[in-house]
Design an enzyme around this catalytic site. Sequence first.
Site, PDB file in Angstrom:
ATOM      1  N   ASP A 113       0.827  -1.211   0.000  1.00  0.00           N
ATOM      2  CA  ASP A 113       0.000   0.000   0.000  1.00  0.00           C
ATOM      3  C   ASP A 113       0.860   1.258   0.000  1.00  0.00           C
ATOM      4  O   ASP A 113       1.983   1.255   0.494  1.00  0.00           O
ATOM      5  CB  ASP A 113      -0.913  -0.026   1.236  1.00  0.00           C
ATOM      6  CG  ASP A 113      -2.096   0.918   1.100  1.00  0.00           C
ATOM      7  OD1 ASP A 113      -2.356   1.401  -0.023  1.00  0.00           O
ATOM      8  OD2 ASP A 113      -2.750   1.180   2.124  1.00  0.00           O
TER       9      ASP A 113
ATOM     10  N   HIS B 129       2.325   3.611  -8.969  1.00  0.00           N
ATOM     11  CA  HIS B 129       2.157   2.178  -9.296  1.00  0.00           C
ATOM     12  C   HIS B 129       3.364   1.681 -10.097  1.00  0.00           C
ATOM     13  O   HIS B 129       3.853   0.586  -9.865  1.00  0.00           O
ATOM     14  CB  HIS B 129       0.866   1.959 -10.093  1.00  0.00           C
ATOM     15  CG  HIS B 129      -0.365   2.309  -9.304  1.00  0.00           C
ATOM     16  ND1 HIS B 129      -0.551   1.904  -8.008  1.00  0.00           N
ATOM     17  CD2 HIS B 129      -1.481   3.034  -9.641  1.00  0.00           C
ATOM     18  CE1 HIS B 129      -1.716   2.367  -7.560  1.00  0.00           C
ATOM     19  NE2 HIS B 129      -2.294   3.051  -8.529  1.00  0.00           N
TER      20      HIS B 129
ATOM     21  N   LEU C 231      10.027 -21.076  -4.484  1.00  0.00           N
ATOM     22  CA  LEU C 231       9.027 -20.182  -3.896  1.00  0.00           C
ATOM     23  C   LEU C 231       7.723 -20.180  -4.701  1.00  0.00           C
ATOM     24  O   LEU C 231       7.744 -20.150  -5.934  1.00  0.00           O
ATOM     25  CB  LEU C 231       9.613 -18.759  -3.886  1.00  0.00           C
ATOM     26  CG  LEU C 231       8.680 -17.624  -3.472  1.00  0.00           C
ATOM     27  CD1 LEU C 231       8.358 -17.708  -1.990  1.00  0.00           C
ATOM     28  CD2 LEU C 231       9.322 -16.271  -3.798  1.00  0.00           C
TER      29      LEU C 231
ATOM     30  N   GLU D 117       1.131 -12.987  12.415  1.00  0.00           N
ATOM     31  CA  GLU D 117       1.751 -11.859  13.142  1.00  0.00           C
ATOM     32  C   GLU D 117       1.752 -10.643  12.210  1.00  0.00           C
ATOM     33  O   GLU D 117       2.160 -10.743  11.052  1.00  0.00           O
ATOM     34  CB  GLU D 117       3.197 -12.210  13.525  1.00  0.00           C
ATOM     35  CG  GLU D 117       3.309 -13.356  14.511  1.00  0.00           C
ATOM     36  CD  GLU D 117       2.727 -13.014  15.880  1.00  0.00           C
ATOM     37  OE1 GLU D 117       2.787 -11.835  16.272  1.00  0.00           O
ATOM     38  OE2 GLU D 117       2.204 -13.935  16.549  1.00  0.00           O
TER      39      GLU D 117
HETATM   40  C1  IPE Z   1      -5.528  -2.640  -0.199  1.00  0.00           C
HETATM   41  O1  IPE Z   1      -5.171  -1.308  -0.336  1.00  0.00           O
HETATM   42  C2  IPE Z   1      -5.503  -3.333  -1.526  1.00  0.00           C
HETATM   43  C3  IPE Z   1      -4.178  -3.494  -2.123  1.00  0.00           C
HETATM   44  C4  IPE Z   1      -3.032  -3.176  -1.581  1.00  0.00           C
HETATM   45  C5  IPE Z   1      -4.185  -4.088  -3.419  1.00  0.00           C
HETATM   46  P1  IPE Z   1      -6.262  -0.159  -0.478  1.00  0.00           P
HETATM   47  O2  IPE Z   1      -5.512   1.102  -0.651  1.00  0.00           O
HETATM   48  O3  IPE Z   1      -7.247  -0.511  -1.519  1.00  0.00           O
HETATM   49  O4  IPE Z   1      -6.987  -0.226   0.940  1.00  0.00           O
HETATM   50  P2  IPE Z   1      -7.852   0.877   1.713  1.00  0.00           P
HETATM   51  O5  IPE Z   1      -8.857   1.420   0.751  1.00  0.00           O
HETATM   52  O6  IPE Z   1      -6.904   1.934   2.168  1.00  0.00           O
HETATM   53  O7  IPE Z   1      -8.460   0.133   2.854  1.00  0.00           O
HETATM   54  C1  IPE Z   2      -1.577   0.286  -3.320  1.00  0.00           C
HETATM   55  O1  IPE Z   2      -1.337   1.661  -3.349  1.00  0.00           O
HETATM   56  C2  IPE Z   2      -1.794  -0.293  -4.701  1.00  0.00           C
HETATM   57  C3  IPE Z   2      -3.183  -0.668  -4.988  1.00  0.00           C
HETATM   58  C4  IPE Z   2      -4.160  -0.641  -4.140  1.00  0.00           C
HETATM   59  C5  IPE Z   2      -3.466  -1.118  -6.341  1.00  0.00           C
HETATM   60  P1  IPE Z   2      -2.540   2.709  -3.350  1.00  0.00           P
HETATM   61  O2  IPE Z   2      -2.889   3.029  -4.769  1.00  0.00           O
HETATM   62  O3  IPE Z   2      -3.657   2.245  -2.520  1.00  0.00           O
HETATM   63  O4  IPE Z   2      -1.820   3.963  -2.686  1.00  0.00           O
HETATM   64  P2  IPE Z   2      -2.457   4.961  -1.631  1.00  0.00           P
HETATM   65  O5  IPE Z   2      -2.976   4.133  -0.502  1.00  0.00           O
HETATM   66  O6  IPE Z   2      -3.545   5.723  -2.324  1.00  0.00           O
HETATM   67  O7  IPE Z   2      -1.315   5.833  -1.227  1.00  0.00           O
HETATM   68 MG    MG Z   3      -4.076   2.433  -0.554  1.00  0.00          MG
END
Ligand code: IPE
Ligand code: IPE
Ligand code: MG
Length: 280
Positions: free
Chosen positions: A35, A52, A146, A223
Amino acid sequence: MKDLLATLGPNDPDWELARAIDANRLPAHIAIIMDGNGRWANRRSLPRVAGHRAGVGPVRSTVETCARLGIQVLTLYAFSVENWKRPRAEVDTLWRLLGFYLRKELPELQSNDIRLKAIGRLEALPDGVRRQLEDVVAATKRNRGLLVNLAINYGGRAELVDAMNAALDRARARGEADTFRFDERSISENLYTAGHPEPDLLIRTSGELRVSNFLLWQIAYAEFFVTDTLWPDFTRSDLLKAILAYQARDRRYGGLSPSLDTPVASAGEVQVEAAGAVFR
Ligand code: IPE
Ligand code: IPE
Ligand code: MG
């Protein structure tokens, strides 16, 4: 593990971290909520998709490090069933990046004996990328190193619904639908991750303290390790630190830790307490 140390060498900044890891107590399964890509881009005044794009490098290095450490399973949360709520252009870029990663990575996966699997409702993916995914899964299915599970259009609740329906369908096929009742085994055996060890270590980057519908069943006793590092900045050091933190945890599974596993009361006292007469 030996493999990782051999590739690092004593002058590498990660050498001491890697040496501190106990090779006999590695997590069998590491799951990661990758994330923070959007925030990484925002901080640089770049469009979210740049985040991304920058997130592909850490995927590569994490897969490589897990393979060299001898981890059995790595599950990466790449796209949730809820992520369709994002702008179309962002979602399309994610599919393009996935296609790019798959094309580029296949030789690397093969030469490192890595098996790729996708978990999630894959039928909803655009045809091109779904086929590419199926091809890489088929091409690596005999690899024995893996296992990398890519969670794509994945939702923990969706997985449970799919698992229960699959269990029911199987019971019907056996002619046992009338007497069938769910139990933990029939659900576990029909999860996308059936047959694999449950995650020992769940890592989330970007500091969010939630599971966002990830592996709801399987993380019952995982964990947690949450780091403020945003996914595009996640390095091998971060991964090694997470594993070290995991190795310092006391996993009790509802029981007592071995160090505290001494009698707390004599048998007589327990009987008296159980009768509700005396509490001391
Ligand atoms: C969770 O992240 C999904 C992925 C990392 C693919 P999100 O960014 O979608 O989660 P929320 O919306 O902050 O809960
Ligand atoms: C995680 O990064 C990747 C996906 C959910 C696809 P985010 O796109 O959720 O990045 P933030 O949380 O908005 O910073
Ligand atoms: Mg996110």
